[in-house]
Design a protein around this motif. Structure first.
Motif, mmCIF file in Angstrom:
data_model
loop_
_atom_site.group_PDB
_atom_site.id
_atom_site.type_symbol
_atom_site.label_atom_id
_atom_site.label_comp_id
_atom_site.label_asym_id
_atom_site.label_seq_id
_atom_site.Cartn_x
_atom_site.Cartn_y
_atom_site.Cartn_z
ATOM 1 N N TRP A 1 32.165 42.297 39.377
ATOM 2 C CA TRP A 1 32.790 42.424 38.067
ATOM 3 C C TRP A 1 31.926 43.268 37.128
ATOM 4 C CZ3 TRP A 1 37.596 40.679 36.705
ATOM 5 C CH2 TRP A 1 38.216 39.774 37.578
ATOM 6 N N ALA B 1 31.148 32.867 34.837
ATOM 7 C CA ALA B 1 32.456 32.928 35.489
ATOM 8 C C ALA B 1 32.629 34.199 36.313
ATOM 9 C CB ALA B 1 33.558 32.829 34.441
ATOM 10 N N LEU B 2 32.064 35.295 35.836
ATOM 11 C CA LEU B 2 32.202 36.569 36.541
ATOM 12 C C LEU B 2 31.019 36.867 37.457
ATOM 13 C CD1 LEU B 2 33.664 38.747 33.629
ATOM 14 C CD2 LEU B 2 34.895 37.509 35.422
ATOM 15 N N ASN B 3 30.187 35.869 37.677
ATOM 16 C CA ASN B 3 29.095 35.960 38.652
ATOM 17 C C ASN B 3 28.145 37.115 38.342
ATOM 18 O OD1 ASN B 3 27.570 35.197 40.877
ATOM 19 N ND2 ASN B 3 28.828 36.374 42.325
ATOM 20 N N ASP C 1 40.267 31.889 33.196
ATOM 21 C CA ASP C 1 40.354 31.017 34.365
ATOM 22 C C ASP C 1 41.449 31.487 35.304
ATOM 23 O OD1 ASP C 1 38.320 29.471 33.360
ATOM 24 O OD2 ASP C 1 39.620 27.923 32.519
ATOM 25 N N ILE D 1 40.274 34.643 37.139
ATOM 26 C CA ILE D 1 39.332 34.350 38.234
ATOM 27 C C ILE D 1 40.081 33.804 39.439
ATOM 28 C CG2 ILE D 1 37.359 32.964 38.932
ATOM 29 C CD1 ILE D 1 36.694 35.189 36.964
ATOM 30 N N THR D 2 41.051 32.937 39.192
ATOM 31 C CA THR D 2 41.843 32.381 40.282
ATOM 32 C C THR D 2 42.614 33.471 41.017
ATOM 33 O OG1 THR D 2 42.085 30.274 39.104
ATOM 34 C CG2 THR D 2 43.676 30.746 40.859
ATOM 35 N N HIS E 1 36.256 35.094 42.619
ATOM 36 C CA HIS E 1 34.989 35.085 41.899
ATOM 37 C C HIS E 1 34.190 36.346 42.191
ATOM 38 C CE1 HIS E 1 32.004 32.973 39.529
ATOM 39 N NE2 HIS E 1 31.087 33.201 40.449
#
Length: 388
Positions: A181, A228-230, A380, A383-384, A388
């Protein structure tokens, strides 16, 4: 104001004319002990033709040390006398900020950069152009192996007797793999209170008031998006002039926004106020589309999230870039700014404006929020859907 600047104004004006017409190419000279250096943090990317080689854009700015200190204090004192700058604290901030614009630039300077300590090798930066800035895309020395998400520190090799250190003689490089990301964020009125819609408030927030984060954004970026976006690749893209690099980068660091590349605008100036205001308000769309296109060239396979606000051209910029690079941008978040100039905001925050700016962009991609903290639900779902 011009009478306080004297020859300090003359130098950038003449320099601009010379640069435009190509009348003079500065002779390369190594940085010396009377200079001041700013090194800008960067993000490294893999060379698509040589996957084991890392590249990065190295940007350095060169000035004559301390040449703006006295005139900046004189101007701040004058503004204090007129009642424009109120209080000793505001006067100190004003002098410090104004000095950033008055130090005389040093064209032609070169610098040897020590990469990642004594074992990492060196790079040669420059020569700086007639604007005192050098920009070089260079490969890292093949002496140490690097991997994605690694952060290293690089330092300019300074001559003996170099003046007082300002903290920008070193820089950080973040290594980012081709996939994952990425986040491109505006600064003014997106994460930093600037009040661009009011010229008076804009100048106050740049020159007399302590930098203030937009409420909740430091937590959103550092503790929510970054997780969340690693650990995405971060880019902070602003139309502010590059002279503000020390103050904006300090703002990002002090408020613990994720480490990334700060991209600012190089713009010639003659009058300080007009320089600031025009930099932030004129041709920002073309400028930002160009810089985002450069980021796409480095990371065409990353999934990008774009964050901005309604005060300038972020919706139009992001809508155009979405269509220019199909499939690259996965989400666009716009902060709806209000409470500065109701007359101007009525148009800027209108549904018609956003529908026009994002024509051709799926409605599931872009969102407008009074508070960026409200993006959680959409994030959310993103991401789903994307992984990820």
């Amino acid at each position: 104001m011009r009478k306080f600047l004297g020859n300090i104004v003359y130098v950038p004006i003449i320099d601009s004319i010379i640069d435009r017409f190509g009348m003079f190419k500065p002779r390369p000279q190594p940085i010396n002990d009377a200079d001041e250096l700013w090194l800008m943090n960067n993000t490294a990317f893999r060379n698509p033709l040589k996957p084991n080689e890392w590249l990065a854009e190295f940007v350095a700015c060169f000035f004559q040390h301390n040449t703006g200190d006295k005139p900046a204090k004189d101007i701040a004192d004058f503004l204090h006398t007129l009642g424009i700058v109120k209080g000793e604290a505001a006067e100190r901030i004003a002098a410090k900020q104004i000095e950033l614009f008055l130090n005389v630039i040093q064209p032609g300077r070169t610098l040897e950069l020590q990469v990642n300590g004594p074992l990492g090798g060196t790079l040669n930066l420059g020569p700086a152009g007639t604007n005192g800035i050098s920009s070089n895309i260079l490969p890292f020395p093949n002496l140490v192996s690097y991997e994605g998400n690694q952060v290293i520190t690089n330092a300019g090799k300074l001559p003996s007797g170099y003046g007082q250190l300002n903290g920008f003689e070193t820089m950080s490089t973040v290594f980012a793999e081709p996939t994952g990301w990425g986040v491109i964020s505006d600064i003014d009125d997106t994460i930093k209170v600037t009040k661009v819609n009011s010229r008076i408030e804009l100048l106050k927030h740049i020159f007399t008031l302590p930098s203030e984060p937009v409420a909740g954004t430091a937590n959103l970026y550092g503790n929510i998006l970054d997780v969340a976006l690693n650990r995405p690749a971060w880019f902070y893209l602003s139309a502010s002039p590059y002279n503000l690099y020390p103050s904006i980068s300090t703002f990002l660091k002090d408020n613990r926004y994720p480490l990334g590349t700060l991209i600012l605008r190089d713009m010639s100036w003659q009058e300080l106020e007009a320089f600031i205001y025009k930099s932030l308000t004129e041709h920002t769309k073309e400028y930002k589309v160009d810089r985002i296109s450069k980021i796409h060239g480095w990371f065409p396979d990353r999934k990008m999230v774009l964050i901005g606000d309604s005060t300038q051209k972020d919706p139009e910029v992001y809508g155009e870039v979405y269509k220019k690079f199909p499939g690259w941008i996965k989400a666009i978040y716009i902060r709806q700014v209000s409470g500065v100039d109701e007359r101007v905001e009525k148009e800027l925050n209108s549904a018609a404006r956003f529908e026009k700016a994002f024509a051709g962009v799926p409605k599931g991609v872009w969102r407008v929020y009074p508070d960026l903290g409200q993006i959680q639900e959409h994030l959310d779902a993103l991401i789903t859907a994307e992984g990820h």
